[in-house]
Design an enzyme around this catalytic site. Sequence first.
Site, PDB file in Angstrom:
ATOM      1  N   VAL A   1     -18.864  -5.743  -5.082  1.00  0.00           N
ATOM      2  CA  VAL A   1     -20.194  -6.293  -4.825  1.00  0.00           C
ATOM      3  C   VAL A   1     -20.571  -6.158  -3.355  1.00  0.00           C
ATOM      4  O   VAL A   1     -21.550  -6.731  -2.903  1.00  0.00           O
ATOM      5  CB  VAL A   1     -20.280  -7.788  -5.240  1.00  0.00           C
ATOM      6  CG1 VAL A   1     -20.130  -7.945  -6.730  1.00  0.00           C
ATOM      7  CG2 VAL A   1     -19.248  -8.627  -4.478  1.00  0.00           C
TER       8      VAL A   1
ATOM      9  N   ARG B   1     -20.611  -2.938  -0.678  1.00  0.00           N
ATOM     10  CA  ARG B   1     -21.507  -1.804  -0.498  1.00  0.00           C
ATOM     11  C   ARG B   1     -20.987  -0.619  -1.301  1.00  0.00           C
ATOM     12  O   ARG B   1     -19.778  -0.418  -1.429  1.00  0.00           O
ATOM     13  CB  ARG B   1     -21.633  -1.424   0.988  1.00  0.00           C
ATOM     14  CG  ARG B   1     -22.434  -2.420   1.811  1.00  0.00           C
ATOM     15  CD  ARG B   1     -23.902  -2.428   1.372  1.00  0.00           C
ATOM     16  NE  ARG B   1     -24.713  -3.387   2.110  1.00  0.00           N
ATOM     17  CZ  ARG B   1     -24.985  -4.612   1.704  1.00  0.00           C
ATOM     18  NH1 ARG B   1     -24.463  -5.065   0.570  1.00  0.00           N
ATOM     19  NH2 ARG B   1     -25.754  -5.409   2.424  1.00  0.00           N
TER      20      ARG B   1
ATOM     21  N   ASP C   1     -21.773  -3.691  -8.755  1.00  0.00           N
ATOM     22  CA  ASP C   1     -23.160  -4.115  -8.579  1.00  0.00           C
ATOM     23  C   ASP C   1     -23.836  -3.262  -7.515  1.00  0.00           C
ATOM     24  O   ASP C   1     -25.006  -3.438  -7.226  1.00  0.00           O
ATOM     25  CB  ASP C   1     -23.202  -5.595  -8.176  1.00  0.00           C
ATOM     26  CG  ASP C   1     -24.609  -6.159  -8.168  1.00  0.00           C
ATOM     27  OD1 ASP C   1     -25.315  -6.010  -9.193  1.00  0.00           O
ATOM     28  OD2 ASP C   1     -25.018  -6.743  -7.144  1.00  0.00           O
TER      29      ASP C   1
ATOM     30  N   GLU D   1     -28.484   4.420  -4.641  1.00  0.00           N
ATOM     31  CA  GLU D   1     -29.283   3.425  -5.370  1.00  0.00           C
ATOM     32  C   GLU D   1     -30.766   3.740  -5.209  1.00  0.00           C
ATOM     33  O   GLU D   1     -31.205   4.041  -4.094  1.00  0.00           O
ATOM     34  CB  GLU D   1     -28.983   2.012  -4.844  1.00  0.00           C
ATOM     35  CG  GLU D   1     -27.541   1.561  -5.079  1.00  0.00           C
ATOM     36  CD  GLU D   1     -27.293   0.144  -4.569  1.00  0.00           C
ATOM     37  OE1 GLU D   1     -28.267  -0.563  -4.225  1.00  0.00           O
ATOM     38  OE2 GLU D   1     -26.116  -0.246  -4.507  1.00  0.00           O
TER      39      GLU D   1
ATOM     40  N   HIS E   1     -27.533  -4.017  -8.521  1.00  0.00           N
ATOM     41  CA  HIS E   1     -27.592  -4.756  -7.252  1.00  0.00           C
ATOM     42  C   HIS E   1     -28.331  -6.087  -7.444  1.00  0.00           C
ATOM     43  O   HIS E   1     -29.248  -6.422  -6.689  1.00  0.00           O
ATOM     44  CB  HIS E   1     -28.269  -3.915  -6.170  1.00  0.00           C
ATOM     45  CG  HIS E   1     -27.723  -4.192  -4.798  1.00  0.00           C
ATOM     46  ND1 HIS E   1     -27.520  -3.219  -3.852  1.00  0.00           N
ATOM     47  CD2 HIS E   1     -27.334  -5.353  -4.204  1.00  0.00           C
ATOM     48  CE1 HIS E   1     -27.043  -3.756  -2.739  1.00  0.00           C
ATOM     49  NE2 HIS E   1     -26.920  -5.051  -2.933  1.00  0.00           N
ATOM     50  N   VAL E   2     -27.911  -6.842  -8.456  1.00  0.00           N
ATOM     51  CA  VAL E   2     -28.579  -8.099  -8.797  1.00  0.00           C
ATOM     52  C   VAL E   2     -27.661  -9.319  -8.694  1.00  0.00           C
ATOM     53  O   VAL E   2     -28.072 -10.431  -9.034  1.00  0.00           O
ATOM     54  CB  VAL E   2     -29.170  -8.032 -10.223  1.00  0.00           C
ATOM     55  CG1 VAL E   2     -30.255  -6.986 -10.320  1.00  0.00           C
ATOM     56  CG2 VAL E   2     -28.069  -7.769 -11.265  1.00  0.00           C
TER      57      VAL E   2
END
Length: 327
Positions: A226, A228, A252, A257, A276-277
């Site tokens: 989670v 980078r 994530d 992205e 990415h949430v």
Amino acid sequence: MKEVLVTIPVEEEHRRYLEAVGRGMHFTYACRQKGADQEMVAQADYILGNVRPEYLPQAQHLEFLQLDSAGANEYIKPGVLPEGVKLCNATGAYGATIAEYLVGVVFALKKKLPCYEENRRKHIWQDHGMVTNIAGSSTLVLGLGDIGDTFARKMHALGSRVTGIRRNLGEKPDYLEGVYQMKALEELLPGADLVVCTLPETAETCRLLDKQKLRLMKTSAVLVNVGRGSLIPTQDLVWALEEGVIAGAAIDVAEQEPLPEDSPLWEAPNLIITPHVAGSYHTREILDTVVEIAGENFQAFLAGRPLKNEVDFQTGYRRSIIKENIS
């Protein structure tokens, strides 16, 4: 009149709070990073929230920038911020929410829930065999900032033996079996049932968990990131999952992205992908805490007092972390 640019997605009560701190100043509100144009940034004396880093060299009036993210890597690069600007991050706002996300995906992977969800979609009643427990397992946390430390506490409470890696050793808390520096990573990976990464992006962390490091992990181990996306090379992660080098993973974040439609990650086995949430503004608690941090720092800056979460331009980490770990 001083100009304050706010890109945090504030609500009315937050606006009243911030405007009370900056009484007599002019406030401009924009929608997070993409909503603030170059002219807004150029006119700002103070910025609360993230803006496009490429706009900042023209912000010649800027004195103070409070990010609404924990990561600050894009903002500490030479030439991005005008000289003398104070920079703070939002470390402390995301720990509880992201740690709960981590616990959720860890349970899902350990109990093979993605496999059974695939069965459901295909209308297949099939047993996928043995699973493993968190109780009695060994967890390795890469990065013991707010997020990693909060997660470590939760895993300890669930009965896992937790070891952590951080930049500076400092005192070992009771809920950790040991605290190490990054040079011990290759020694620690073979013993971990679960490897969780919460590291920011720095020169040292980029492509850290490459094929060579993944080979050191147990074939029964799971990996969660989670931090980078640059931490784990995409092709190396796909290889590790397809070849059974590790049992499963959850990410994530990704190197690119949004994740392209043709990315091999979409078809990789035993992989949970979320866009990415895990943090962002997906809980009200995060928004309230970010605003609180921003307001406290803004007030402290205006009064000439020490700042919370001030970023060290040499390391990319907040200065308070360094001081706490050395003491």
